[in-house]
Design an enzyme around this catalytic site. Structure first.
Site, PDB file in Angstrom:
ATOM      1  N   ASP A   9       0.853  -1.185   0.000  1.00  0.00           N
ATOM      2  CA  ASP A   9       0.000   0.000   0.000  1.00  0.00           C
ATOM      3  C   ASP A   9       0.893   1.240   0.000  1.00  0.00           C
ATOM      4  OD1 ASP A   9      -1.895   1.941   0.331  1.00  0.00           O
ATOM      5  OD2 ASP A   9      -2.790   1.103   2.143  1.00  0.00           O
ATOM      6  N   ASP A 105      -3.241   2.594  -5.817  1.00  0.00           N
ATOM      7  CA  ASP A 105      -2.119   2.669  -4.880  1.00  0.00           C
ATOM      8  C   ASP A 105      -1.906   1.385  -4.069  1.00  0.00           C
ATOM      9  OD1 ASP A 105      -4.481   2.950  -3.509  1.00  0.00           O
ATOM     10  OD2 ASP A 105      -3.792   4.559  -2.192  1.00  0.00           O
ATOM     11  N   GLU A 106      -2.613   0.310  -4.388  1.00  0.00           N
ATOM     12  CA  GLU A 106      -2.480  -0.937  -3.640  1.00  0.00           C
ATOM     13  C   GLU A 106      -2.344  -2.113  -4.609  1.00  0.00           C
ATOM     14  OE1 GLU A 106      -5.452  -1.513  -0.548  1.00  0.00           O
ATOM     15  OE2 GLU A 106      -6.058   0.582  -0.756  1.00  0.00           O
TER      16      GLU A 106
END
Length: 413
Positions: A9, A105-106
């Site tokens: 993350d 974003d992960e």
């Protein structure tokens, strides 16, 4: 043998990318936000100093500034974020070909088959990835290491920023079960409200709850959440680049001027339904349901959903269904600040079939004409741009005519 799954993350992703160009602001509370002038004035991301003031994502700028008067606001650059996301995922693919993005974003990584190439220690490899991301891109990640995807995600959330958390079969009861049940992946607002009625407040409470009763209460979703709480998630990490069909497709918009009356509300719904329908066709999907969310000027929200029969990817049918929902739940004399139209219960278009009864031959022919028309619109947009053609009932900015100044004059103050 247990799998070794990472969940990586990127910490405060939008804000961290912006601060690469503004290193002098790193020690100050900073937030990335939409454009207040067009009423998209909400917080999209914030850095660690801003979190100290309890600035939250999705709250309005004025709410954030009330908490933190010295908050520095930066505009968003979504193309830049997508570029960094691609680069970071390319780095992950140097360690495994099983890399499944979960948003911009992960990402999940399954390193079970490659871990021996990098020393055989999951925590050590996670720390190596953190160092690589920092040295190559100037960004930080938090990494959860576990034997399934759900617990790996809990691990990346457990300690931030720039941290590694290992959740094993031996320690998950100690680490995971005391956490709020809302921390568990896919526990939404509706499920959380049901759980609260039955005294389920932690993930441990959920694990201890009778699985058969959960199935009766929430169906397959309840049984699946129980399995997640007990560490029994077996879902695979998809190979890098593999297309994963969306589970829903939605578009929302905050209008520059409040919509007034049914005609303007319908125009706004039609605009969003047209965009959703186009995305459905690009994915070769049809929806068996639609959801409509309405926000008033005081940020109060109401949402409704309904099933559709037959499944559709037509803007006209989505608009009609969404307006039926609006008529059933909204006072058309009340102003509307924002709308969201979401296609749900998606199925592949080639599996949808006509699903029309014996008396619907004429309706079937009409739908086929509409399908040809909207497919033609797709072709025109692909060649000349998304704004090249639109339904006459869906102006780009519903309400703009009412607020436009008269010829040669100006609006009264």
């Amino acid at each position: 043998m247990d799998r070794v799954i990472f969940h990586c993350d990127l910490n405060s992703f939008y804000a961290s990318v912006e601060l690469l160009s503004h290193p002098e602001l790193r020690h100050l509370p900073v937030a990335v936000c939409g454009d207040p002038a067009s009423r998209h004035g909400i917080i999209l991301a914030k850095n660690e100093p801003a979190k100290v003031f309890r600035v939250k994502t999705a709250e309005t700028i004025w709410q954030a500034k009330r908490k933190c008067p010295n908050l520095v606001l930066l505009p968003a650059h979504h193309g830049l974020y997508r570029d960094f996301s691609r680069k970071v995922n390319s780095l992950y693919q140097e360690y495994t070909d099983l890399v499944e993005p979960f948003g911009i974003d992960e990402s999940w990584l399954d390193v079970t088959g490659t871990l021996h190439l990098f020393g055989g220690d999951g925590a050590a490899l996670a720390n190596r990835l953190r160092d690589e991301v920092r040295s190559r891109f100037g960004l930080t990640i938090s990494v959860g290491v576990s034997f399934n995807k759900v617990f790996a995600k809990l691990g990346s959330d457990y300690k931030k920023p720039d941290a590694t958390t290992v959740i094993t079969r031996e320690n998950f009861r100690k680490l995971v079960w005391p956490l709020p049940v809302t921390d568990l992946l896919y526990v939404g607002r509706a499920a959380a409200q049901v759980f609260q009625q039955f005294g389920v407040r932690t993930i441990g409470d959920l694990a201890a709850f009778d699985r058969a009763q959960l199935f009766q209460i929430l169906g397959k979703n309840g049984a699946q959440l129980h399995d997640f709480a007990c560490g029994q998630d077996r879902s695979p990490v998809a190979p890098a680049g593999q297309y994963t069909p969306p589970k829903s497709i939605g578009n929302g918009y905050t209008f520059p001027n409040d919509l007034q009356g049914r005609a303007e509300i319908k125009a706004g719904v039609a605009q969003l339904a047209d965009q959703v329908a186009g995305r459905l066709r690009r994915h070769r999907m049809k929806c068996q349901g639609i959801s409509l969310a309405i926000r008033d000027p005081n940020f109060r929200d109401i949402s409704r959903q309904t099933r559709l029969d037959p499944p559709t990817d037509l803007a006209r049918e989505l608009t009609q269904a969404a307006m039926e929902l609006a008529d059933s739940c909204w006072n058309m004399a009340s102003p509307v600040r924002a709308l969201t139209v979401t296609a749900i219960y998606l199925i592949p278009a080639d599996e949808a079939g006509a699903q029309l009864d014996l008396f619907s031959a004429g309706q079937d022919a009409k739908r086929r004409r509409l399908e040809r028309l909207e497919n033609t619109m797709d072709v025109i947009r692909a060649k000349y741009g998304p704004g090249a053609i639109a339904p006459a009932s869906a102006p780009r900015d519903p309400g703009q005519e009412r607020h436009a100044p008269p010829p040669g004059g100006s609006l009264p103050l």
